[in-house]
Design an enzyme around this catalytic site. Structure first.
Site, mmCIF file in Angstrom:
data_model
loop_
_atom_site.group_PDB
_atom_site.id
_atom_site.type_symbol
_atom_site.label_atom_id
_atom_site.label_comp_id
_atom_site.label_asym_id
_atom_site.label_seq_id
_atom_site.Cartn_x
_atom_site.Cartn_y
_atom_site.Cartn_z
ATOM 1 C CE1 TYR A 141 51.865 -8.733 45.633
ATOM 2 C CE2 TYR A 141 50.794 -7.351 47.065
ATOM 3 C CZ TYR A 141 51.598 -7.499 46.047
ATOM 4 O OH TYR A 141 52.119 -6.446 45.337
ATOM 5 C CE LYS A 171 49.529 -8.001 42.926
ATOM 6 N NZ LYS A 171 51.209 -7.637 42.890
#
Length: 309
Positions: A141, A171
């Site tokens: 992330y 992400k």
């Protein structure tokens, strides 16, 4: 155990959490929330991330939320569990739990209190966590605006590709689309690079993304699905116009704090998909929002967009 490689993409909603008046989690709404997302053309959920306020929950609360989402997915959407924390052992425990309860994948944000001082250290940390759930695809992330960890996503891929066997992708919640595009093409497009800012989804599509995670997908996922379809059909100008309508909606909510304003919208509509003229006017002047823009133009813009004028 070797993970089975499958592509993860489409529109993924970072789901919000509800609470009772005493502050305890309200898990009872999750089945209904899930039905709304399916109807809204959402293909996955990102659980206990930024929108879900995961870092403000206890370990047991995070586990309960994930279990509820996994139990009502029934193969209709993918469930990505965010397991990020500043404690390595807690992250590993959350990873093991996600694997046990049937999550589709796990996502991990960098430690952001005591930060890694090199991308090698960051990758080593991620590898330790990913190893705790060897059957689950792993997403890094990338969110430097929150973590203040500014190694490029490409440098992460370059160092992690041969170190984390379960690495699925990133992400990508940042506005550096040069970095984004390089990640999309890394090793022939092997990894799933998920666009993390829906308000610039068109940029992500232009750079080749096949999936996006956006907080407003809980409300208007079907509208973004339309944008993606228009883009795929080569109707670029139509896609741009529809995307711009969503941007206007996003920018207004952003004035009040996205998480708070979306919770208010969901609460006032009973997790409904259609916002009536009366409901929108109520929301505009709701006491929990510090409403600054009372002009007729702004009101009309919101009403026309949300009611599919």
């Amino acid at each position: 155990m070797k993970t089975t490689k499958r592509r993860i993409g489409g529109l993924i909603a970072p789901v919000l959490n509800a609470s009772h008046p005493d502050g305890s989690l309200n898990l009872d709404i999750i089945p209904k929330y899930a039905e709304i997302l399916v109807k809204n053309e959402v293909t996955g959920v990102f659980v206990c991330g930024t929108a879900g306020e995961g870092t403000s929950l206890t370990m047991s609360e995070r586990m309960l939320v994930l279990e509820a989402w996994c139990s009502c997915s029934r193969g209709r959407f993918q469930v990505i569990s965010h397991i990020g924390t500043n404690c390595l052992e807690d992250a590993k425990e959350l990873a093991r739990h996600a694997e046990k309860v049937g999550a589709s994948a796990i996502g991990l944000v960098s430690p952001h209190y005591i930060k890694p001082d090199s991308v090698e250290v960051l990758v080593k940390y991620c590898a330790e966590v990913a190893k705790a759930a060897p059957s689950l695809p792993f997403f890094y992330y990338h969110y430097p605006g929150i973590t203040n960890v500014h190694f490029t996503a490409l440098s992460f891929l370059e160092h992690a590709a041969d170190v984390i066997p379960t690495l699925q992708g990133i992400k990508f919640t940042h506005n550096d689309y040069q970095d984004f595009g390089l990640c999309v093409d890394f090793r022939g497009g092997k990894y799933d690079i998920l666009n993390g800012f829906e308000q610039v989804l068109l940029a992500g599509l232009a750079f080749g993304c096949k999936g996006s995670i956006g907080i407003t997908f809980s409300l208007i996922g079907n509208h973004y699905s339309k944008v993606c379809r228009l883009w795929g059909e080569g109707k670029i100008e139509q896609a741009r116009k529809e995307h711009q309508r969503a941007v206007v909606f996003y920018s207004i909510l952003q004035k009040y704090n996205l998480i708070k304003s979306i919770k208010v919208l969901l609460r006032h509509t009973g997790l409904g998909l259609f916002f009536s003229f009366v409901i929108i006017l109520q929301i505009l002047f709701h006491k929990t929002l510090k409403y600054k823009y009372r002009s007729r133009t702004v009101q009309t813009t919101i009403i026309r967009f949300v009611c599919r004028f």
